[in-house]
Design an enzyme around this catalytic site. Structure first.
Site, PDB file in Angstrom:
ATOM      1  N   ASP A 477       0.820  -1.209   0.000  1.00 18.19           N
ATOM      2  CA  ASP A 477       0.000   0.000   0.000  1.00 18.19           C
ATOM      3  C   ASP A 477       0.861   1.268   0.000  1.00 18.19           C
ATOM      4  OD1 ASP A 477      -2.320   1.510   0.119  1.00 18.19           O
ATOM      5  OD2 ASP A 477      -3.085   0.581   1.953  1.00 18.19           O
ATOM      6  N   ASP A 547     -10.527   2.016  -3.489  1.00 22.17           N
ATOM      7  CA  ASP A 547     -11.092   1.838  -2.149  1.00 22.17           C
ATOM      8  C   ASP A 547     -12.608   1.894  -2.201  1.00 22.17           C
ATOM      9  OD1 ASP A 547      -8.892   1.351  -0.651  1.00 22.17           O
ATOM     10  OD2 ASP A 547      -8.660   3.383   0.116  1.00 22.17           O
TER      11      ASP A 547
HETATM   12  C1  DGJ Z   1      -5.798   1.884   1.910  1.00 15.75           C
HETATM   13  C2  DGJ Z   1      -6.184   0.659   1.147  1.00 15.75           C
HETATM   14  O1  DGJ Z   1      -6.612   0.974  -0.127  1.00 15.75           O
HETATM   15  C3  DGJ Z   1      -7.234  -0.092   1.943  1.00 15.75           C
HETATM   16  O2  DGJ Z   1      -7.689  -1.202   1.210  1.00 15.75           O
HETATM   17  C4  DGJ Z   1      -6.650  -0.512   3.254  1.00 15.75           C
HETATM   18  O3  DGJ Z   1      -5.603  -1.418   3.041  1.00 15.75           O
HETATM   19  C5  DGJ Z   1      -6.149   0.710   4.004  1.00 15.75           C
HETATM   20  N1  DGJ Z   1      -5.281   1.513   3.197  1.00 15.75           N
HETATM   21  C6  DGJ Z   1      -5.442   0.301   5.270  1.00 15.75           C
HETATM   22  O4  DGJ Z   1      -4.874   1.357   5.909  1.00 15.75           O
END
Ligand code: DGJ
Length: 729
Positions: A477, A547
């Site tokens: 991430d 997301d």
């Molecule tokens: C952003 C990601 O896109 C989410 O799926 C998740 O992993 C969060 N970060 C966790 O902090």
């Protein structure tokens, strides 16, 4: 595939689909002639007409008023010596001048494709590729410019990059070196681009190219949610199924820019490469600078054909390793189920439910490390938060394995929290300008990945972790963009290199990490799809698309993403309702059909679901697993666009056309609604297909189509159609 006509000084790159033609013009200027459908033999007749255009200068040493670089279709234009349009390069010479004029010197044609050190790149067997390197020189500045062109036997694409070598005695500074420039003669063109924001990535916008200059870019240090490094120039009449278009895709995950200029004579120029914003790269004597690659695809059968070319090409010639062309596992991720609030008991319950439902991989998301109980702390401390999982991280991972699921873990290695052990020990490792407090974003700073010591420390931490815990999958991430971009190890004159050095550092890290762990499946992520680019796909074959897990929002996000990126690369999850990003309530059916359209996953608390819901999920998972070759690697065809109206449809056809799956989605219900006829594509015209209880010919399904079920009711409705060929034998 690559031919040089010495007499007429013409380069012709071609395969059975496309031709790309250049000509060495007067004075050694490299001119662009043509890119498009294959020409069997180019006669040389399309040479740029000689014409006196007032206020368009003539090249140095010539007083031919009929010839000007200001109007010529140029292959890699410069500025400051006669062409007043946007340039593909800007180089500051030791005497302060920015004038560098490159003329043809020599060329080399070879089989295969030379490796680009430290950068993502397309690849293939040497016998299926030919590469042309054109060497241009500016003798006065002692600079050599190398333009690389590769063509594959069966792909409608030209792969380009450029490199600059300093043959002089003093350093020079590159402020811009594009990966490619492409000139078009006077013709109307539409620009199609993918822009957006967090939770709204890759929205398609289409507009006519107007006279003047348009710039699409990212200055965020990553390819960004806001502007994807991919654009299309299309004939205004081009649709999904017909007409000419050119896709241009940059293999780069940092700051990028695309400049589109329509000149006063209605000629269009498209330049793409690393963003020139704050870019200043010093090249010492005898050293070179290499640009990232660009893949430009030509299609004469609309946007679908262009996308299919990218999908096939990226699946086979960009993505690497064990997961290339391999079916990807279905997963359950605990993020939207628990956020930071989990313990082993809770996770184990989810794993147990997932097992019963046939899900293959459990992913433990954010919150397992350091002292991380919320998003305020611990990035940089990549060791287990002891006590959070009763059996410990390793014990829990082993438990997941014993239950028959693979184990995946979330990481955000490029970041550092102010509240972390790492920051306490190394505050100087964050990107920041001396004497200034850097801007926070999600309460975190960016680690200076341009520094080798920083990368080594993180790499060593991960090595310990990977050694200790049996990991099958990593979600990588990155939850903020870069500000305060300054590296303490570089001297002031080199600060314009930091953005790019960061990306080179990241690529170096990822190359070593993925090589050291070839069995791990890596999924890229940046607050969803904030770094969904072809460069990242070279290291990580999957990327978390957004997301935003709302099925309706995902229609546009996935439709836009599919313009360039294959379904095998799109992480796509069913989540709970009301949806956490939009509060929308949709049925499991539409959530399932949308998520099955990429690499299927679930991201909800399975333990709170009803038996009926679990039965439906079990069915979805089984169906997906049975057909995932088709979903992940079949020919993807867009049928109805969510950007146009209420109805969206797309389909997948197997390579042998024996099977197809069609998804239809309707956003809002309407009383007394018109009937919708859906015409399919890509089937075998002369084949009979079983569709439910009916047997229907491929030609009928494509020409006449069928009515979408008029009994479909309510908002957010969906219909799936499964077709199988009926063989007479
Ligand atoms: C952003 C990601 O896109 C989410 O799926 C998740 O992993 C969060 N970060 C966790 O902090």
């Amino acid at each position: 595939m690559i031919h040089f006509d010495k007499k007429n000084q013409i380069f012709h790159l071609s395969n059975n689909k496309i031709s790309y033609v250049m000509q060495i013009e007067e004075g050694g200027n490299l001119a662009h002639i043509y890119f498009g459908k294959k020409i069997t033999h180019y006669s040389g007749h399309y040479r740029y007409p000689r014409l006196d255009r007032s206020f368009s200068p003539n090249p140095a040493g010539s007083n031919d008023r009929l010839f000007s670089l200001d109007t010529l279709m140029m292959e890699f234009p410069g500025n400051g010596f006669g062409d007043f349009r946007e340039a593909a390069y800007d180089i500051q010479l030791p005497n302060g001048s920015h004038v560098a004029h490159f003329i043809y010197q020599s060329h080399e044609i070879s089989q295969g494709k030379p490796a680009l050190a430290g950068l993502p790149q397309t690849h293939g067997a040497p016998q299926e590729i030919e590469t042309l390197q054109i060497i241009l020189r500016d003798e006065v500045a002692a600079l050599e410019l190398v333009l690389n062109y590769s063509i594959f036997t069966d792909t409608s694409a030209i792969i380009r990059s450029s490199a600059l070598k300093n043959d002089g005695l003093e350093p020079i500074v590159i402020h811009q070196l594009a990966s490619q420039s492409l000139d078009f003669p006077n013709r109307p063109l539409d620009l199609i681009q993918l822009n957006g924001a967090w939770a709204k990535e890759r929205q398609i916008s289409r507009e006519p190219v107007q006279t003047g200059i348009k710039k699409l870019d990212s200055k965020r240090g990553s390819s960004s949610h806001q502007q994807n490094p991919f654009v299309i120039l299309a004939d205004p009449a081009t649709t999904e199924f017909s007409g000419e278009c050119y896709g241009v895709s940059l293999l780069y995950s940092g700051n990028h820019e695309t400049i589109i200029e329509k000149d006063p004579y209605d000629q269009t120029r498209l330049i793409m490469g690393i963003n020139s914003y704050r870019f200043a790269w010093t090249v010492p004597p005898q050293k070179s600078f290499q640009s990232p690659e660009v893949v430009t695809v030509y299609s004469n059968q609309g946007l679908n054909q262009m996308s299919q070319t990218y999908h096939r090409f990226y699946n086979s010639h960009l993505i690497r390793g064990q997961y290339q062309l391999t079916e990807r596992p279905t997963l359950i991720n605990n993020w939207e189920a628990t956020y930071f609030d989990f313990d082993e008991e809770k996770l184990e319950q989810i794993v147990d439910e997932a097992k019963v439902l046939g899900i293959e991989l459990f992913v433990l998301d954010d919150g397992w490390f350091g002292a991380r109980e919320n998003d305020l702390t611990s990035l940089g401390d990549w060791y287990e938060n002891k006590g959070k999982l009763a059996s410990g991280l390793r014990g829990f991972a082993e438990k997941v394995h014993q239950k028959g699921l693979k184990f995946g873990l979330w990481l955000e290695p490029e970041m550092i929290s102010e509240a972390s052990e790492l920051y306490r020990q190394h505050p100087e490792w964050a990107l920041k300008v001396p004497g200034r407090s850097p801007a926070l974003s999600r309460s975190q700073f960016v680690l200076d990945f341009s520094r080798e010591d920083v990368r080594k420390h993180i790499f060593d931490q991960l090595a310990l972790l990977f050694n200790e815990v049996p990991i099958d999958y990593i979600k990588w991430d990155m939850n903020r963009n870069m500000t305060d971009v300054y590296s303490l190890l570089l001297d002031p004159t080199q600060q314009g290199e930091v953005f790019h050095r960061y990306i080179l550092g990241l690529y170096d890290f990822l190359e070593r990490l993925t090589a050291a762990h070839p069995t791990i499946l890596f999924e890229g992520c940046s607050g969803g799809g904030g770094r969904f680019d072809a460069g990242f796909l070279y290291y990580m074959p999957q990327i978390w698309t957004s997301d935003n897990t709302d099925a309706v929002a995902r229609l546009k996000i996935q439709y836009g993403t599919s313009l360039s990126y294959p379904a095998s690369s799109m992480g796509s999850h069913v989540s709970a309702v009301p949806n956490h990003q939009t509060q929308r309530i949709t049925d499991l059916a539409i959530r399932g059909n949308v998520a099955m359209s990429g690499v299927l996953g679930y991201e909800l608390d399975l333990t709170t679901m009803t038996d009926e819901e679990k039965a439906a999920i079990k069915e979805q998972v089984a169906f997906y697993k049975k057909h995932r070759q088709l979903f992940q690697y079949g020919t993807f065809i867009r049928l109805l666009s969510p950007f146009v109206g209420n109805d969206t449809a797309w389909m997948y056809v197997s390579e042998d056309k024996q099977e197809a799956i069609v998804f239809y989605f309707r956003v809002l219900a309407e009383a007394s609604a018109p009937l919708i006829t859906l015409k399919l594509a890509g089937l075998a015209a002369d084949t009979l297909y079983q569709m439910g209880k009916n047997k229907i010919g491929g030609d009928e399904l494509m020409q006449i189509g069928f009515y979408i079920d008029p009994a479909l009711s309510g908002d957010y409705a969906t219909q799936m159609v499964h077709l199988t060929a009926i063989n007479n034998d």
